[in-house]
Design a protein around this motif. Structure first.
Motif, mmCIF file in Angstrom:
data_model
loop_
_atom_site.group_PDB
_atom_site.id
_atom_site.type_symbol
_atom_site.label_atom_id
_atom_site.label_comp_id
_atom_site.label_asym_id
_atom_site.label_seq_id
_atom_site.Cartn_x
_atom_site.Cartn_y
_atom_site.Cartn_z
ATOM 1 N N THR A 70 0.842 -1.202 0.000
ATOM 2 C CA THR A 70 0.000 0.000 0.000
ATOM 3 C C THR A 70 0.872 1.244 0.000
ATOM 4 N N GLY A 71 0.218 2.381 -0.170
ATOM 5 C CA GLY A 71 0.948 3.643 -0.215
ATOM 6 C C GLY A 71 1.162 4.282 1.138
ATOM 7 N N SER A 72 0.863 3.549 2.216
ATOM 8 C CA SER A 72 1.018 4.121 3.556
ATOM 9 C C SER A 72 1.812 3.177 4.459
ATOM 10 N N PRO A 73 3.129 3.021 4.220
ATOM 11 C CA PRO A 73 3.935 2.148 5.068
ATOM 12 C C PRO A 73 4.008 2.680 6.493
ATOM 13 N N VAL A 74 3.979 1.765 7.461
ATOM 14 C CA VAL A 74 4.044 2.159 8.869
ATOM 15 C C VAL A 74 5.343 1.667 9.496
ATOM 16 N N ALA A 75 5.566 0.358 9.459
ATOM 17 C CA ALA A 75 6.746 -0.213 10.102
ATOM 18 C C ALA A 75 7.789 -0.658 9.103
ATOM 19 N N VAL A 76 7.418 -0.809 7.832
ATOM 20 C CA VAL A 76 8.332 -1.339 6.828
ATOM 21 C C VAL A 76 8.359 -0.407 5.632
ATOM 22 N N VAL A 134 -6.067 -10.737 -6.269
ATOM 23 C CA VAL A 134 -5.629 -9.378 -6.578
ATOM 24 C C VAL A 134 -4.630 -9.401 -7.735
ATOM 25 N N TRP A 135 -3.738 -10.376 -7.734
ATOM 26 C CA TRP A 135 -2.713 -10.500 -8.772
ATOM 27 C C TRP A 135 -3.350 -10.649 -10.161
ATOM 28 N N ARG A 136 -4.403 -11.459 -10.253
ATOM 29 C CA ARG A 136 -5.046 -11.690 -11.547
ATOM 30 C C ARG A 136 -5.680 -10.411 -12.100
ATOM 31 N N GLU A 137 -6.169 -9.545 -11.203
ATOM 32 C CA GLU A 137 -6.851 -8.336 -11.652
ATOM 33 C C GLU A 137 -5.880 -7.177 -11.897
ATOM 34 N N ALA A 138 -4.659 -7.269 -11.397
ATOM 35 C CA ALA A 138 -3.697 -6.174 -11.513
ATOM 36 C C ALA A 138 -3.059 -6.155 -12.897
ATOM 37 N N LEU A 139 -2.524 -4.979 -13.283
ATOM 38 C CA LEU A 139 -1.891 -4.805 -14.585
ATOM 39 C C LEU A 139 -0.373 -4.771 -14.437
ATOM 40 N N PRO A 140 0.358 -5.491 -15.300
ATOM 41 C CA PRO A 140 1.823 -5.434 -15.263
ATOM 42 C C PRO A 140 2.302 -4.019 -15.569
ATOM 43 N N VAL A 141 3.436 -3.636 -14.982
ATOM 44 C CA VAL A 141 3.988 -2.301 -15.235
ATOM 45 C C VAL A 141 5.427 -2.410 -15.710
ATOM 46 N N LEU A 174 1.399 -3.448 -6.413
ATOM 47 C CA LEU A 174 1.488 -2.123 -5.803
ATOM 48 C C LEU A 174 0.150 -1.405 -5.881
ATOM 49 N N GLU A 175 -0.194 -0.740 -4.805
ATOM 50 C CA GLU A 175 -1.309 0.202 -4.862
ATOM 51 C C GLU A 175 -0.819 1.426 -5.634
ATOM 52 N N ARG A 176 -1.675 1.989 -6.474
ATOM 53 C CA ARG A 176 -1.236 3.064 -7.368
ATOM 54 C C ARG A 176 -0.597 4.238 -6.627
ATOM 55 N N SER A 177 -1.070 4.510 -5.410
ATOM 56 C CA SER A 177 -0.536 5.653 -4.657
ATOM 57 C C SER A 177 0.911 5.456 -4.229
ATOM 58 N N ARG A 185 2.981 -5.646 -10.538
ATOM 59 C CA ARG A 185 1.716 -5.235 -11.117
ATOM 60 C C ARG A 185 1.120 -4.113 -10.269
ATOM 61 N N ILE A 186 0.114 -3.454 -10.811
ATOM 62 C CA ILE A 186 -0.456 -2.287 -10.120
ATOM 63 C C ILE A 186 -1.979 -2.326 -10.180
ATOM 64 N N VAL A 187 -2.610 -1.863 -9.081
ATOM 65 C CA VAL A 187 -4.061 -1.714 -9.014
ATOM 66 C C VAL A 187 -4.377 -0.393 -8.305
ATOM 67 N N ASP A 188 -5.616 0.036 -8.410
ATOM 68 C CA ASP A 188 -6.004 1.280 -7.736
ATOM 69 C C ASP A 188 -5.848 1.152 -6.227
#
Length: 252
Positions: free
Chosen positions: A62-68, A164-171, A90-93, A115-118
């Motif tokens: 996600t786009g909001s890492p806390v501990a890592v 999630v992997w199946r729905e995501a787009l390669p980048v 990856l989340e797009r953010s 890969r990336i998703v919204d």
């Protein structure tokens, strides 16, 4: 009386031995999940999980890492050097973060599949399909996570990742920036193969009809199954109809 007491003792010993063997064979429920509390502890467990992997690491980011954060973590490079495969969604953010593009470039340089998703439903890391790390939501400021060992819960988390992997787009990353690649669809020959199989022909008959090798037909069918994320040909036929790859004949 003594013989009776001896028989009771032997029965008790046998029951204890059976309980001991069952305890060794089946891990206790509390051994299947660990709770890790604190940013340092979560980060350390994340590193251990990657360094202990021998085949594959799957991650939802996600786009909001806390501990890592990727910047302070070189475990991926070490794992990649050992031949560990990475599949990351990856989340797009994430790409909007200060080091997002740099980390993406480094990941692609290690030949990771990215890969990336919204949005991704949760942060998640799975090592070798046998150990997972998933964060715990908490009202306190202290980060926490669950370490999940092989169990039904781990299978559920693995299924979530694959979905999630199946729905995501390669980048890919080029001079013009990040490019999202639409997943490859079936070509004309694939559609012909599908239509003939759905008509009831065998692989050998399809190969002969289209002047293809038998292995070529089987390889194309396998690729289509991977593309649709199914495990049986029956499911492939259903997906082929749903996606409009083949026409459904209507009988009046």
């Amino acid at each position: 009386q003594q013989r009776h007491e001896l028989e009771k003792a032997e029965l008790a010993a046998a029951m204890l031995a059976e309980e001991y063997r069952a305890g060794i064979a089946e891990p206790a429920v509390h051994d299947l999940v660990e709770v890790v509390i604190g940013a340092a502890a979560v980060s350390q467990r994340f590193l251990q999980l990657q360094l202990g992997a021998s085949k594959e690491v799957c991650a939802l980011v996600t786009g909001s890492p806390v501990a890592v954060t990727g910047v302070e973590n070189d475990a991926e490079e070490q794992a990649a050097d050992r031949g560990v495969r990475y599949r990351v969604v990856l989340e797009r953010s994430v790409l909007d973060q200060p080091h997002g593009i740099t980390e993406l470039s480094a990941a692609l340089g290690r030949e990771e599949q990215v890969r990336i998703v919204d949005r991704v439903p949760t942060k998640l890391v799975i090592a070798d399909g046998s150990l997972a790390l998933v964060p715990l939501t908490s009202r306190t400021s202290e980060p926490a996570a669950l370490v999940v060992h092989a169990s039904g819960l781990l299978e559920l988390l693995s299924g979530l990742f694959e979905s999630v992997w199946r729905e995501a787009l390669p980048v890919r990353l080029g001079p013009s920036g990040v490019t999202e690649q639409q997943p490859d669809g079936p070509d004309d020959t694939d559609l012909e193969v599908l239509s003939l199989l759905l008509a009831g022909l065998t692989d050998a008959s399809v190969a002969k009809h289209l002047d293809l090798g038998l292995r070529t037909v089987q390889r194309r069918v396998k690729r289509l199954m991977e593309l649709t994320g199914v495990t049986t040909r029956l499911q492939l036929g259903w997906h082929a109809y749903e996606r409009g790859w083949v026409a459904r004949e209507r009988h009046g």
